[in-house]
Each structure stands twice: as structure tokens, then as C-alpha cells.
Design an enzyme around this catalytic site. Structure first.
Site, PDB file in Angstrom:
ATOM      1  N   GLU A 145      32.199  51.016  33.025  1.00  0.00           N
ATOM      2  CA  GLU A 145      33.199  50.262  33.854  1.00  0.00           C
ATOM      3  C   GLU A 145      33.509  48.890  33.076  1.00  0.00           C
ATOM      4  OE1 GLU A 145      31.218  50.026  37.768  1.00  0.00           O
ATOM      5  OE2 GLU A 145      32.041  47.947  37.796  1.00  0.00           O
TER       6      GLU A 145
ATOM      7  N   ASP B 192      31.395  37.933  41.670  1.00  0.00           N
ATOM      8  CA  ASP B 192      30.278  38.097  40.746  1.00  0.00           C
ATOM      9  C   ASP B 192      29.204  36.768  40.534  1.00  0.00           C
ATOM     10  OD1 ASP B 192      30.805  40.569  39.460  1.00  0.00           O
ATOM     11  OD2 ASP B 192      32.817  39.622  39.248  1.00  0.00           O
TER      12      ASP B 192
END
Lengths: 400, 263
Positions: free
Chosen positions: B46, B57
Site C-alpha cells: 500500500e 492518520d
């Protein structure tokens, strides 16, 4: 009305192309719950009764609509000030936090988070949390913590925890990112009280509705004073745009009324140190909403700058993006220097020290055209006590 | 054929997906990291497109993104690097980023450029389902770009089934209600959630991510899904290293220790 405009949000939260809810799946249940309940909940007679009572007895509403005689003489027109600075806690922000704390209680939430720029929303959130006895955590950019120290002290006095946002430009944008991350981490017990008409649907519409009390009062106050319920122009500063949304709200579809959104030009629109989103922004997504924002070709958000922490934001609410894009509202940008001068002028002409944010709206009067019989309402969104350090520096500079 | 489809046809268990932020620790680390991840045994990779405001995040990925952007990473540069990486490996590549990046590049131009650079799938956590169906799916389908959606412990069964229908790639099972970068033991509550998802008979492969940080948590996650995704722990392993290739290989070997693959 001259034309029948129909400016409203659609069921998925769009004003034209702007709005929506661009959020990670982790926030979906919370946003969905709010979206499905906020209109019904806030229209409930018991809710309205509680909201109205608190606005009256706790906030001190209605806020006066004051004819500013000396300012009017200076500008050769009729200037009225909508005195949101006289609200409890010193700004319009409390209109929204009162509404949202009632929402949070009805949702059974135990913990409140908020972001703040100038600290006015943080103070207003800390205040309502103290009022109902809920835990309060306020995210604030490290830069803003330094430049708005009096408000940080007030939040702490009120029992809130102020957590510094250390990423990016360490201002309002970053505080908002941190608050969103907190909500992702604490989806079940926490309500996020967003302070402006930004964020994913339903926040822009919900906050605008709570702030719409500003223009609701303006209508009957103008009727009482002038025998007509509308002004020729409404001038309000725009960071995310909540005081402007509230001041415009009941006139959105009334084209007799010019809507003037005043942005922070910082050191100048072309200086690279600015927050004039309507000029520098392009269509994109920030904080869950499709709107105008300052960004690079690659879609990276550009860090904004303004002396005013409340206007130091790289986007604007989707309603304002729509109003400006469709030419329903006009945008004016005002530099740090001009805002400081306007704050001093307003203080010495009317005996009112406005917040730095609001000073931008006052300065816009220098850039506008109007006739001697026009009626202009300036939304005096907040008072300037929190900005005395910046004003003192400015005054010392003038003396030196 | 899409490399993800080939992979999922061939391998059903213990799939290791490693995330890294493109342009971190150095601008030109991308090809080195992809090659070494693949050679050391990662099944798919990824690739994070660094973003200024990554709202899902945690601190680790935020900081790696800031560093990557400061290093000068752009989408054009990334596509060039991925094209170069494809000279060395056929490991399936998935791009992860935020929808504004795609929107600014132009949705079709983005999907086309990414496919040409050898990208097989996309994860855009803030792309809403409705907007995907209305504006985006036609494009990703046309270019055979697989799109992965996330589900969380709070996602209702009805919505999981809807997401199952929409995901053309694997389903990303977010292990807990959190941003990325939290680590620690997998709890009994999480295991019950994984078991609930596993029992749903979704047709797509399921990979568990968020909070998977070492061989033990990887092994636990793999017991409930087709594999797992490790991100922040790898980013932390790259901090301040001199030899990115060696650090990458050593990290993967640590995850795929004999205890985990031999079980």
C-alpha cells in the site's frame, strides 16, 4: 422580494456543488445519526423552548442593533451594528454552542471536543460544558495558544482542557484536524462541537441555523427602528463564516440585500501570507466538505496567514463558497494593517473595541460604495479584549 | 488481469500488506522500499500518497507525510517512481490517499495515470459511497482499478453488505475505532468483531488493518481474515535508518518469523 431565490442545503448537504460529507468510515455512524436527527430534534418545541430561554437569560439576547452615529457621519451613510460582542462570553460563538450542547445532551454524549482559532469558540464551548456539567477538551493551534492567551486562561478557568495542535501551521486548520482525529478515536461517548459553518454535513447547516438568530432579530429590530425589515447591505467577516452565515441567513433569498463577506488578506492577497480564500482558493475538499480552499495543484492545503486567529483558515464554509461562486455575496479582503487601523478607529469613534476578526468587517466599509440613505448592518461578531496584546503592539508602533 | 485478482485467486491466507508513505524517508526511497518489501515476502503493498491534512492518520503517518512533502514528493514524481518499480516487481500495488488529491489531479486522469504506472487498487478513506457511485465508479471500472472501502466496529451489518457490493478490491477491516498508529494487544472485543465479519460470507478478501504492528498481532489478525495490513510500525522502523533496503527486509522478516508462517 425581487426574485425568488431558493438557497438551501439539499438532503446530502450540498449547496449547489459545495458541501457534502467527505469523511472516513470511522465517523460515518456519528455523522449519520446527527444528519438523521438534527432537524427534527431542533424543531422540537421542548428543544426550542430550552434554546430560546438560554439565549435570553444566559446569553443576554436579543443583542442590540445599535445605530452608530459617528461612524455613519464619517462614512456618509447609515451604519447599524449588530452587537454580538455583548453576548455572554463576548462573541456570536455562544449561539451555536448553546444549540449544540443541547443536541449533545439529547444524543446522550458525555464528552465534548471542539477546535478553536481565536479562542472564542473554545471559550463558548467550555462555558456551555460548565453549564451542563460535561467534560470539555479544546484543540487549539500552538501558534494561537500563544497569540490568544487570555482566552486560553478563560477556558482553563472554566474547567476545559486545552490541547495544543502541533501539526502543520499550528493554527485553526490543524486544531480542526486534531479534533476530527479525537472524534475518530472516541466515536461513542463524544460529541464534536464544530464552531463554524464548516465540516461535513450536517454541521454547516446546523451551525448556520443556530446562528440564524442574528438575522432573525435584525428583521424585527430594523422594522422597529426604520419601518422596514431589511437593510441594503450586511457586512460580516468570514473565516469559516459562522457569524456571516447567521447575519445573512434570513436574507439569503432576498436580493434587495447585498451580502458582503470580508476575508483576511493577511500581508496582502498576493503576498503569499494570506487567508483570502475566495480569491486564492479553488474547489476542493477540506475537513469533510467540498468547498473553496487554498491548495496547490497537487491538492495539498496551503497554510494560511492572518493576524486574526479566527480568520486564519484556508477554506470557507460551503454555503459561502456557493454564495460567492453564484455572485449572491461579494467578497472583500482586508489586510492585517487595515484591520488594525479599523479597530483603532472604531474604538475611538464609537467607544467599542472590536475583535481583530470583526475589525476586518469594519475596514471593508472603506472599500464599499453606498448612498447617503442606505442602511448598512455590520455584524459586530466579537469584542476585542482578547486582542489587546496585538493592539498594544500596534499602538506602540504608531507612537514609535 | 489485475494483479490483485491474481493474488487473491492464488493465495487466501496470511496475506501481508505493508503500507509506506511515498517519499519517506527520502524522496527516492520509493523504488527501494517496494522492491525490498516484495522480495522479503510482502504479498501486496500500500503506497501512501503523502497529504497535508491526513485526517484518518495518527502522528506517525502525519509526520512521514510532512517529511515526504518537504522532500518534494508530488503525484507526477510518484507515478514516475512506480513506473520504475514495475521494471523490477509485479507485486500488487494499492495507492492510499485522500480524495482531494484525486479530485485536483482530475479523477479520470488520475486513474489512467495510476494504472499506467502499474497501480492495481485505490483506498480513499474520505470518498463517500454516494459520490463514488455517482461520479467515480464508472471510471475505476473502465480502467480495472480496484477500489477498497473501510469497515469499522461501528459499521452496521446492512452497511457492511452495501460496502461489500461496492468494493471491487479487498475489504479493509479497521480493527478498532481509531486513527492509524495505535498499537498493543488485540482485545477479546476486537476478536469478536473479526469473527462477526468473518461469519458474514462476504465475497471479497478481507484484510485487517490499524493497530497491527508485529508478528503476534499479524498472526492473530490472519486467524480471522485473509491477511493484515501493517503501516505505522513500518514507518517507525524506517525512521533515521541509513540503509532503507536492509531495514525494509529486516522488518518484513520480523513479521513473517517462522512462528507466524509455520503455525
Amino acid at each position: 422580494m425581487t426574485k425568488n431565490l431558493q438557497i438551501d442545503v439539499d438532503e446530502r448537504g450540498y449547496y449547489g456543488r459545495f458541501g457534502g460529507a467527505y469523511i472516513p468510515e470511522m465517523l460515518h455512524p456519528n455523522i449519520e445519526q446527527l444528519k438523521n436527527t438534527y432537524r427534527e430534534m431542533t424543531a422540537d418545541p421542548d428543544f426550542k423552548k430550552e434554546f430560546d430561554a438560554l439565549l435570553k437569560d444566559y446569553v443576554g439576547r436579543p443583542s442590540p442593533l445599535y445605530f452608530a452615529k459617528r461612524l455613519s457621519e464619517h462614512y456618509g451613510t447609515n451604519i447599524y451594528l449588530k452587537r454580538e460582542d455583548l453576548n455572554h462570553t463576548g462573541a456570536h460563538k455562544i449561539n451555536n454552542t448553546i444549540g449544540q450542547i443541547l443536541v449533545a445532551q439529547r444524543l446522550g454524549k458525555k464528552r465534548i471536543i471542539a477546535e478553536t482559532g481565536a479562542g472564542q469558540h473554545g471559550v463558548a464551548t467550555a462555558t456551555v460544558c460548565a453549564l451542563v456539567g460535561l467534560q470539555c477538551i479544546v484543540y487549539m493551534g500552538e501558534v494561537d495558544i500563544a497569540r490568544q492567551a487570555p482566552n486560553v486562561a478563560r477556558m482553563r478557568m472554566l474547567g476545559a482542557e486545552v490541547r495544543p495542535a502541533l501539526s502543520g501551521s499550528k493554527t485553526l486548520k490543524d486544531a480542526t484536524n486534531e479534533a476530527i482525529r479525537d472524534w475518530i478515536n472516541n466515536p461513542e461517548d463524544t460529541h464534536y462541537i464544530i464552531g463554524s459553518v464548516v465540516g461535513p454535513h450536517p454541521y454547516p447547516d446546523m451551525v448556520a441555523r443556530f446562528q440564524s438568530v442574528i438575522s432573525e432579530e435584525m428583521k424585527w429590530q430594523l422594522q422597529e427602528k426604520l419601518g422596514r425589515d431589511y437593510p441594503d447591505a450586511i457586512v460580516a467577516c468570514v473565516g469559516g463564516g459562522s457569524n456571516a452565515a447567521g447575519a445573512f441567513y434570513h436574507y439569503l433569498n432576498d436580493e434587495r440585500v447585498r451580502l458582503v463577506a470580508v476575508e483576511a488578506a493577511g500581508l496582502g492577497v498576493d503576498s503569499g501570507e494570506s487567508a483570502a480564500t475566495s480569491v486564492l482558493g479553488t474547489e476542493g475538499i477540506i475537513h469533510g466538505s467540498r468547498t473553496l480552499l487554498m491548495q496547490t495543484e497537487d491538492g495539498q492545503v496551503i497554510e494560511p496567514y492572518s493576524i486574526s486567529a479566527g480568520l486564519d483558515y484556508p477554506g470557507i464554509g460551503p454555503l459561502h463558497a456557493f454564495l460567492i461562486d453564484s455572485k449572491r455575496a461579494e467578497a472583500i479582503s482586508v489586510t492585517d494593517e487595515d484591520a488594525l487601523a479599523a479597530a483603532l478607529f472604531t474604538a475611538r469613534t464609537e467607544g467599542i473595541i472590536p475583535a481583530l476578526e470583526t475589525a476586518h468587517a469594519f475596514s471593508a466599509l472603506d472599500q464599499m460604495e453606498y448612498g447617503p440613505d442606505d442602511v448598512i448592518v455590520v455584524c459586530l461578531s466579537g469584542r476585542g479584549d482578547k486582542d489587546l496584546a496585538a493592539f498594544t503592539t500596534y499602538l506602540n508602533g504608531l507612537a514609535g | 488481469m489485475n494483479r490483485l485478482t491474481q493474488l487473491f485467486d492464488k493465495k487466501k491466507d496470511n496475506l501481508l500488506n505493508v503500507y509506506f508513505t511515498a517519499g519517506y524517508p527520502q524522496l527516492d526511497s520509493t523504488v527501494t522500499i517496494i522492491r525490498n518489501l516484495a522480495e522479503a515476502g510482502a504479498d501486496l503493498i500500500e503506497v501512501g500518497m503523502p497529504y497535508s491534512d491526513p485526517m484518518a492518520d495518527g502522528e506517525t503517518i502525519q509526520q512521514s507525510s510532512m517529511k515526504a512533502l518537504a522532500n518534494g514528493m508530488t503525484l507526477e514524481t510518484l507515478f514516475q517512481q512506480l513506473t520504475e518499480a514495475r521494471n523490477h516487481t509485479q507485486v500488487p500495488l494499492v495507492l492510499m490517499g485522500y480524495f482531494n488529491q484525486v479530485m485536483q489531479y482530475g479523477p479520470e486522469r488520475f486513474v489512467k495515470a495510476a494504472r499506467e504506472a502499474g497501480v492495481d487498487g485505490l483506498i480513499l478513506p474520505d470518498l463517500p459511497v454516494f459520490e463514488y457511485e455517482q461520479e467515480f465508479r464508472e471510471i475505476t471500472d473502465r480502467y480495472d482499478m480496484q477500489v477498497t472501502f473501510l469497515i469499522t466496529p461501528q459499521t452496521s451489518e446492512e452497511r457492511i453488505r452495501q460496502i461489500g457490493k461496492l468494493s471491487t478490491g479487498f475489504i479493509y477491516v479497521v480493527s478498532s475505532s481509531s486513527i492509524t498508529g495505535k498499537s498493543g494487544e488485540i482485545t477479546e472485543g476486537q476478536k469478536a468483531y473479526f469473527a462477526r465479519i468473518a461469519a458474514m460470507d462476504l465475497t471479497q478478501p478481507k484484510l485487517i488493518g490499524f493497530g497491527i504492528s508485529d508478528a503476534k498481532s499479524f498472526r492473530t489478525a490472519c486467524a480471522y481474515a485473509n491477511g493484515a495490513i501493517i503501516g505505522s510500525a513500518f514507518i517507525r522502523a524506517l525512521k533515521d535508518v541509513d540503509d532503507v533496503a536492509a531495514a525494509t527486509r529486516s522488518f518484513v522478516h520480523g513479521i513473517l518469523s517462522p512462528a507466524s508462517v509455520g503455525a
